[in-house]
Design an enzyme around this catalytic site. Structure first.
Site, PDB file in Angstrom:
ATOM      1  N   ASP A   1      -7.108  20.702   9.236  1.00 18.49           N
ATOM      2  CA  ASP A   1      -7.122  19.657   8.442  1.00 18.49           C
ATOM      3  C   ASP A   1      -7.555  20.524   6.888  1.00 18.49           C
ATOM      4  O   ASP A   1      -7.517  21.502   6.481  1.00 18.49           O
ATOM      5  CB  ASP A   1      -8.190  17.809   8.696  1.00 18.49           C
ATOM      6  CG  ASP A   1      -8.287  16.914   8.105  1.00 18.49           C
ATOM      7  OD1 ASP A   1      -7.496  17.272   6.630  1.00 18.49           O
ATOM      8  OD2 ASP A   1      -7.719  15.874   8.866  1.00 18.49           O
TER       9      ASP A   1
ATOM     10  N   ASN B   1       0.685  -1.405   0.121  1.00 17.79           N
ATOM     11  CA  ASN B   1      -0.297  -0.364   0.000  1.00 17.79           C
ATOM     12  C   ASN B   1       0.646   0.917   0.164  1.00 17.79           C
ATOM     13  O   ASN B   1       2.266   0.920   0.549  1.00 17.79           O
ATOM     14  CB  ASN B   1      -1.123   0.106   0.998  1.00 17.79           C
ATOM     15  CG  ASN B   1      -1.309   1.076   1.507  1.00 17.79           C
ATOM     16  OD1 ASN B   1      -3.135   0.973   0.296  1.00 17.79           O
ATOM     17  ND2 ASN B   1      -2.017   2.536   2.005  1.00 17.79           N
TER      18      ASN B   1
ATOM     19  N   GLU C   1      -0.584   1.626  -5.241  1.00 17.27           N
ATOM     20  CA  GLU C   1      -0.381   2.602  -5.668  1.00 17.27           C
ATOM     21  C   GLU C   1      -0.013   3.073  -6.549  1.00 17.27           C
ATOM     22  O   GLU C   1       0.256   3.680  -7.185  1.00 17.27           O
ATOM     23  CB  GLU C   1      -1.177   4.263  -4.346  1.00 17.27           C
ATOM     24  CG  GLU C   1      -2.923   3.987  -4.301  1.00 17.27           C
ATOM     25  CD  GLU C   1      -2.628   2.628  -2.996  1.00 17.27           C
ATOM     26  OE1 GLU C   1      -2.021   1.912  -2.682  1.00 17.27           O
ATOM     27  OE2 GLU C   1      -3.706   2.802  -2.224  1.00 17.27           O
TER      28      GLU C   1
HETATM   29 MN    MN Z   1      -4.487   1.740  -0.175  1.00 10.51          MN
END
Ligand code: MN
Length: 449
Positions: free
Chosen positions: A253, A141, A204
């Protein structure tokens, strides 16, 4: 296919603003970033107070630049992203790369990491992609995480309960720390892929490699079992602790409000690799770049989902005023009255954090909020065209949502013209033009600037 090659490309087009005056990592750089935020140029800070290193910011700050990086037009963007999610391609692993020019003992305090907002807990890394693998190596990941500097060798990492969190939990069950590679200063395609969320198990980096036509190269880290782009600017090798947690935040954020403080795991940095003259990449939390990188993958998801229920989706805009996250404007060509309401429902299903959706006809430019407001003013009837959904899962990033349960209320606005009424009533009047008058206007415009 590096950040550097991209910077050269945009500098030639005059899209880079070099800041030669001295600026501090403490608020000043963030202030300049904020001042050049929407549709702003790439910023390179050449004179960072107390540091030798230059800082680059606002790299993916506009839709146009992101598309330039992928070598596509804006119309092609969603299809290109969807394609890459569906046909990820493993990048080649190479032994060496520019990122290995310097290998040294970790000292995070030597890196010009920014402090952004008044009440932030301290300096944060904001433009890093984090690679990790499951212990058996079958799942990989890459994702983007904010990381708070604790001392020379430690960071606190915010793990939203998604893919990296899952890998960390798997490692925790085996009572072991999780190896990670933190890469800073990567090609925009890598940033965009890491910001998107293909299913768990899809790496990714493979998505980025598909976006880059198989041009991405990775190197294995020296001390941890994780990978980084061979031409990244800077890589921090680390381990997410299975047991050590610290208070993380507060921190601003995407909605430009402070996220609460939470217990989050500690990362121990065990090694640092970088280019000889590495550039540190910064990203302003809640800035246009943050909103585009988070929002674009969901625009693509909305585009796809709505395409299944109406004849044609023309454009999707997760607007800046909605923080690139909570508001969608979708233009469609509808066949029947009621299509727009199905479009609204499909959009909510495709992006669970979405709170307000506005659907307009194809003659409305979704990026022009005056046109969108005009469509609401002249084509929308609240008694017929409004959908309200109560107590549905939304985003806790929205301060008005229930912060405990994440429950919120959502609104969909069908601002398409009703097909049952004459079209002419809803069309904007136009003024006929001629070559002569168009030339004249062009001349007048040039004169006025
Ligand atoms: Mn992912």
């Amino acid at each position: 296919m590096s950040l550097r090659s991209f910077l050269e490309q945009v500098e030639e087009k005059g899209e880079v603003l070099r800041v030669k005056d001295a600026v501090s990592t403490n608020f000043e750089i963030a202030y300049v970033m904020k001042s050049f935020d929407e549709n702003g140029p790439v910023l390179i800070f050449e004179n960072v107070e107390d540091f030798e290193t230059q800082i680059v910011a606002n790299v993916c700050g506009t839709r146009r630049r992101i598309c330039e990086a992928l070598n596509i037009s804006q119309e092609q963007l969603y299809r290109r992203l969807l394609e890459a999610w569906r046909s990820p391609k493993k990048p080649k692993i190479v032994d060496d790369g520019p990122v290995k020019e310097v290998v040294e003992e970790p000292d995070l305090l030597k890196i010009p990491i920014l402090t952004h907002f008044e009440k932030d807990a301290g300096p944060y890394i904001t433009a890093a992609v984090v690679h990790a693998k499951s212990l058996d190596g079958t799942i990989e990941n890459v994702s983007v995480h904010r990381m708070q500097v604790l001392d020379e060798k430690h960071l606190a990492i915010r793990l939203v309960p998604r893919h990296l969190y899952r890998l960390w939990n798997m490692a925790k069950e085996a009572e072991t720390d999780l190896d990670i590679a933190i890469s800073i200063g990567v090609h925009p395609a890598v940033m965009l892929a890491a910001a998107s969320s293909p299913p768990f198990g899809v790496c990714e980096f493979d998505v980025a490699n598909a976006l880059l036509n198989d041009q991405l190269r990775l190197v294995r880290c020296k001390y941890v079992d994780a990978y980084a782009p061979a031409d990244a600017e800077l890589v921090l090798e680390g381990r997410i602790s299975a047991s050590k947690e610290v208070p993380e935040g507060p921190f601003v954020d995407i909605t430009e409000t402070y996220d609460v403080q939470r217990k989050q795991p500690v990362v121990e940095i065990v090694n640092v690799m970088h280019r000889e003259d590495y550039i540190y990449q910064a990203l302003l939390p809640s800035g246009a770049e943050h909103r585009l990188l988070m929002g674009l993958p969901f625009e693509a998801a909305i585009y796809e989902a709505v395409s299944k229920v109406v004849p044609k989706v023309c454009a999707v805009n997760l607007s800046m005023g909605g923080s690139g996250w909570l508001h969608a404007i979708i233009s469609i060509e509808k066949q029947l009255d009621g299509d727009a309401k199905n479009a609204i429902l499909a959009a909510f299903a495709a992006h669970p954090s979405l709170k307000h959706a506005v659907v307009v006809d194809s003659d409305i430019n979704v990026y022009d909020l005056t046109e969108v407001e005009w469509a609401i003013a002249t084509r929308f009837q609240v008694s017929e065209d409004l959908i309200v959904i109560e107590n549905v899962r939304g985003s806790t990033l929205d301060s008005s949502a229930d912060q405990e349960t994440g429950l919120t209320s959502k609104m969909g606005i069908d601002a398409t013209r009703p097909l049952s009424k004459p079209k002419e009533k809803f069309e904007r009047a136009r003024i006929p033009s001629s070559k002569r008058v168009e030339e004249l206007v062009k001349k007048l415009r040039n004169r006025s600037v």
